[in-house]
Design an enzyme around this catalytic site. Structure first.
Site, PDB file in Angstrom:
ATOM      1  N   LYS A  99       0.808  -1.229   0.000  1.00 10.31           N
ATOM      2  CA  LYS A  99       0.000   0.000   0.000  1.00 10.31           C
ATOM      3  C   LYS A  99       0.842   1.282   0.000  1.00 10.31           C
ATOM      4  O   LYS A  99       0.330   2.387   0.189  1.00 10.31           O
ATOM      5  CB  LYS A  99      -0.992   0.067   1.176  1.00 10.31           C
ATOM      6  CG  LYS A  99      -1.947  -1.084   1.311  1.00 10.31           C
ATOM      7  CD  LYS A  99      -2.453  -1.635   0.031  1.00 10.31           C
ATOM      8  CE  LYS A  99      -3.354  -0.710  -0.738  1.00 10.31           C
ATOM      9  NZ  LYS A  99      -3.649  -1.286  -2.104  1.00 10.31           N
ATOM     10  N   GLY A 100       2.124   1.110  -0.255  1.00 14.58           N
ATOM     11  CA  GLY A 100       2.983   2.294  -0.325  1.00 14.58           C
ATOM     12  C   GLY A 100       2.910   2.981  -1.674  1.00 14.58           C
ATOM     13  O   GLY A 100       3.357   4.122  -1.836  1.00 14.58           O
ATOM     14  N   ARG A 103       2.573  -0.590  -6.986  1.00 15.40           N
ATOM     15  CA  ARG A 103       2.117  -0.787  -8.367  1.00 15.40           C
ATOM     16  C   ARG A 103       2.398   0.464  -9.206  1.00 15.40           C
ATOM     17  O   ARG A 103       2.911   0.365 -10.325  1.00 15.40           O
ATOM     18  CB  ARG A 103       0.623  -1.145  -8.384  1.00 15.40           C
ATOM     19  CG  ARG A 103      -0.044  -1.224  -9.738  1.00 15.40           C
ATOM     20  CD  ARG A 103       0.603  -2.199 -10.705  1.00 15.40           C
ATOM     21  NE  ARG A 103       0.619  -3.582 -10.234  1.00 15.40           N
ATOM     22  CZ  ARG A 103       1.234  -4.582 -10.870  1.00 15.40           C
ATOM     23  NH1 ARG A 103       1.882  -4.358 -12.009  1.00 15.40           N
ATOM     24  NH2 ARG A 103       1.227  -5.800 -10.367  1.00 15.40           N
ATOM     25  N   ARG A 182       4.869   5.243   2.744  1.00 16.36           N
ATOM     26  CA  ARG A 182       3.952   6.379   2.947  1.00 16.36           C
ATOM     27  C   ARG A 182       3.887   6.688   4.430  1.00 16.36           C
ATOM     28  O   ARG A 182       4.334   5.868   5.238  1.00 16.36           O
ATOM     29  CB  ARG A 182       2.539   5.998   2.458  1.00 16.36           C
ATOM     30  CG  ARG A 182       2.337   6.185   0.985  1.00 16.36           C
ATOM     31  CD  ARG A 182       1.109   5.447   0.565  1.00 16.36           C
ATOM     32  NE  ARG A 182      -0.095   6.259   0.642  1.00 16.36           N
ATOM     33  CZ  ARG A 182      -1.313   5.750   0.444  1.00 16.36           C
ATOM     34  NH1 ARG A 182      -1.480   4.461   0.199  1.00 16.36           N
ATOM     35  NH2 ARG A 182      -2.364   6.532   0.489  1.00 16.36           N
ATOM     36  N   LYS A 308      -6.608   0.911  -6.970  1.00 18.85           N
ATOM     37  CA  LYS A 308      -5.535   1.787  -6.475  1.00 18.85           C
ATOM     38  C   LYS A 308      -6.128   3.168  -6.311  1.00 18.85           C
ATOM     39  O   LYS A 308      -6.597   3.772  -7.288  1.00 18.85           O
ATOM     40  CB  LYS A 308      -4.358   1.822  -7.460  1.00 18.85           C
ATOM     41  CG  LYS A 308      -3.783   0.460  -7.790  1.00 18.85           C
ATOM     42  CD  LYS A 308      -3.105  -0.182  -6.587  1.00 18.85           C
ATOM     43  CE  LYS A 308      -2.740  -1.624  -6.873  1.00 18.85           C
ATOM     44  NZ  LYS A 308      -2.207  -2.323  -5.704  1.00 18.85           N
ATOM     45  N   ILE A 311     -11.170   5.090  -1.477  1.00 13.85           N
ATOM     46  CA  ILE A 311     -11.550   6.081  -0.467  1.00 13.85           C
ATOM     47  C   ILE A 311     -11.425   5.408   0.896  1.00 13.85           C
ATOM     48  O   ILE A 311     -11.989   4.328   1.122  1.00 13.85           O
ATOM     49  CB  ILE A 311     -12.976   6.605  -0.721  1.00 13.85           C
ATOM     50  CG1 ILE A 311     -12.968   7.365  -2.064  1.00 13.85           C
ATOM     51  CG2 ILE A 311     -13.453   7.503   0.412  1.00 13.85           C
ATOM     52  CD1 ILE A 311     -14.340   7.650  -2.618  1.00 13.85           C
ATOM     53  N   HIS A 312     -10.678   6.027   1.784  1.00 16.54           N
ATOM     54  CA  HIS A 312     -10.465   5.436   3.112  1.00 16.54           C
ATOM     55  C   HIS A 312     -11.654   5.754   4.027  1.00 16.54           C
ATOM     56  O   HIS A 312     -12.228   6.832   3.922  1.00 16.54           O
ATOM     57  CB  HIS A 312      -9.201   6.007   3.750  1.00 16.54           C
ATOM     58  CG  HIS A 312      -7.946   5.671   3.000  1.00 16.54           C
ATOM     59  ND1 HIS A 312      -6.698   6.093   3.393  1.00 16.54           N
ATOM     60  CD2 HIS A 312      -7.734   4.949   1.865  1.00 16.54           C
ATOM     61  CE1 HIS A 312      -5.790   5.642   2.552  1.00 16.54           C
ATOM     62  NE2 HIS A 312      -6.389   4.952   1.614  1.00 16.54           N
TER      63      HIS A 312
HETATM   64  P1  A3P Z   1      -4.843   4.010  -1.607  1.00 14.48           P
HETATM   65  O1  A3P Z   1      -5.719   3.017  -2.270  1.00 14.48           O
HETATM   66  O2  A3P Z   1      -4.828   3.923  -0.146  1.00 14.48           O
HETATM   67  O3  A3P Z   1      -5.116   5.431  -2.058  1.00 14.48           O
HETATM   68  P2  A3P Z   1       0.058  -0.476  -3.706  1.00 14.48           P
HETATM   69  O4  A3P Z   1       0.190  -0.478  -5.182  1.00 14.48           O
HETATM   70  O5  A3P Z   1       1.377  -0.675  -3.020  1.00 14.48           O
HETATM   71  O6  A3P Z   1      -1.027  -1.384  -3.238  1.00 14.48           O
HETATM   72  O7  A3P Z   1      -0.362   0.989  -3.271  1.00 14.48           O
HETATM   73  C1  A3P Z   1      -1.629   1.515  -3.548  1.00 14.48           C
HETATM   74  C2  A3P Z   1      -1.561   3.000  -3.367  1.00 14.48           C
HETATM   75  O8  A3P Z   1      -0.861   3.595  -4.459  1.00 14.48           O
HETATM   76  C3  A3P Z   1      -2.906   3.664  -3.384  1.00 14.48           C
HETATM   77  O9  A3P Z   1      -3.336   3.708  -2.045  1.00 14.48           O
HETATM   78  C4  A3P Z   1      -2.642   5.028  -4.001  1.00 14.48           C
HETATM   79  O10 A3P Z   1      -2.794   6.093  -3.092  1.00 14.48           O
HETATM   80  C5  A3P Z   1      -1.171   4.956  -4.395  1.00 14.48           C
HETATM   81  N1  A3P Z   1      -0.862   5.553  -5.694  1.00 14.48           N
HETATM   82  C6  A3P Z   1       0.279   6.223  -5.963  1.00 14.48           C
HETATM   83  N2  A3P Z   1       0.279   6.700  -7.182  1.00 14.48           N
HETATM   84  C7  A3P Z   1      -0.877   6.317  -7.758  1.00 14.48           C
HETATM   85  C8  A3P Z   1      -1.435   6.502  -9.051  1.00 14.48           C
HETATM   86  N3  A3P Z   1      -0.792   7.199  -9.977  1.00 14.48           N
HETATM   87  N4  A3P Z   1      -2.660   5.977  -9.301  1.00 14.48           N
HETATM   88  C9  A3P Z   1      -3.319   5.289  -8.341  1.00 14.48           C
HETATM   89  N5  A3P Z   1      -2.821   5.067  -7.105  1.00 14.48           N
HETATM   90  C10 A3P Z   1      -1.618   5.574  -6.806  1.00 14.48           C
END
Ligand code: A3P
Length: 345
Positions: A99-100, A103, A182, A308, A311-312
């Site tokens: 979740k940082g 992806r 994060r 990705k 909404i939290h």
């Molecule tokens: P949230 O869903 O909490 O907003 P991971 O890929 O490690 O699971 O991390 C997911 C997080 O990537 C998302 O967390 C989002 O905030 C973040 N993120 C960073 N850049 C992004 C992008 N360009 N598009 C979508 N999410 C992005």
């Protein structure tokens, strides 16, 4: 006689004319083919012919189209041999943090013409069953690439899994390791949100974040809760440091990758010794998504999946304050070890 000379002249003129038309046609065809050879996107275009880390134009042209086909398994053995493609072990791994923004980081790095991503999380080092299949199994999971390109994979579970540092060290002790972090409380809530969504999808009920993050008996932060433990970055990093020197890690600011991705990506390019090729052209803000999306060229762009950027849920402010206070000393240590300071509360 005069008639004969005129005929000869006409014949010469005809030959010269044909030659001129032929040359013209050749030039038109050549310009046309050169035009097709022109790279479609500025990342490709900035590869000067004398660049130190030159990548053949063919590599760039095939990267998005042909390689894509190869990854889907559509390439014949002959095509693979002809294009000199190989499946290479990764030279860099995004080891976490879940979740940082792992992806987003992988997809954005994949914009670089010298980078080829492993699309799936392979879970080789953290999953005993996969690990038992051996390194060749792992290599076969890698995408096809040119020998001068680097493969990158991401499996965020690596960061927190006990056995992983030693296993990666055994594969390649000089591998480059990327960690995207994060603000720890936000990351923990993001982690919770993902699990909550999974439960809701299965029509299951789940606890509130507050109930999981705070121990009801002590009213203190519940360190047994995985989402909390994962955010104690320094604890995990210290395990990795038993195997790798800190110089082999690069810390990416996941909060900044959301709001201002380019400078973060440029730092990674530097760390990976890649020529700077990712530009503002490759990243555009999509107001509907509320995130930066990726532009590969004039025809191909994409945003990350809807999973990705969830909404939290709203979390009680006193719980947030408690968590921030809890993470504070660990964060200080993390800054000290990594040499990268964040404005985390
Ligand atoms: P949230 O869903 O909490 O907003 P991971 O890929 O490690 O699971 O991390 C997911 C997080 O990537 C998302 O967390 C989002 O905030 C973040 N993120 C960073 N850049 C992004 C992008 N360009 N598009 C979508 N999410 C992005």
């Amino acid at each position: 006689m005069l008639f004969k000379q005129q005929a000869l002249l006409r014949q010469k003129l005809f030959v010269l004319g044909s030659l001129a038309i032929g040359s013209l046609l050749y030039l038109v065809a050549r310009v046309g083919s050169l035009d097709r050879l022109q790279p479609l996107c500025p990342i490709d275009g900035r590869f000067g012919p004398h660049s130190q880390d030159e990548i053949p134009l063919r590599a760039l042209q095939f990267k998005r189209g042909l390689l894509h086909e190869f990854r889907k398994g559509n390439a014949t053995k002959e095509q693979i041999r002809l294009h000199n493609l190989v499946q290479q072990l990764p030279k860099a791994i995004i080891i976490g943090v879940r979740k940082g923004g792992t992806r987003a980081l992988l997809e954005m790095l994949n914009l670089h013409p010298a980078v080829v991503k492993a699309s799936q999380e392979i879970h080789f080092f953290d999953n005993d069953e996969n690990y038992a299949k051996g390194i060749e199994w792992y290599r076969k999971k890698m995408p096809f690439s040119y020998p001068h390109q680097i493969t990158i994979e991401k499996s965020p579970a690596y960061f927190i899994t006990e056995e992983v540092p030693e296993r990666i060290y055994k594969m390649n002790s000089s591998i480059k390791l990327l960690i995207i972090v994060r603000e720890p409380t936000t990351r923990a809530i993001s982690d919770y949100t993902q699990v909550l969504e999974g439960k809701e999808r299965k029509n299951k009920t789940y606890y509130k974040f507050e109930k999981l993050a705070i121990d009801p008996n002590t009213c203190e932060v519940n360190t047994k809760y995985k989402a909390v433990r994962t955010s104690i970055y320094t604890k995990h990093l210290e395990r990795w440091l038993k195997y790798f020197p800190i110089e082999q890690f690069h810390i990416v600011d996941g909060d900044r990758l959301i709001t201002e991705p380019l400078p973060e990506l440029q730092l990674v390019e530097k760390f990976l010794n890649l020529p700077p090729r990712i530009s503002q052209y490759n990243l555009y803000f999509n107001a509907t998504r509320g995130f930066y999306c990726l532009r590969f060229n004039i025809v191909f762009n994409k945003c990350l999946a809807g999973s990705k950027g969830r909404i939290h849920p709203e979390v009680d402010t006193s719980v947030i304050t408690k968590l921030r206070k809890f993470f504070h000393p660990f964060n200080q240590k993390f800054y000290q070890i990594t040499g990268r300071t964040f404005n985390w509360p």
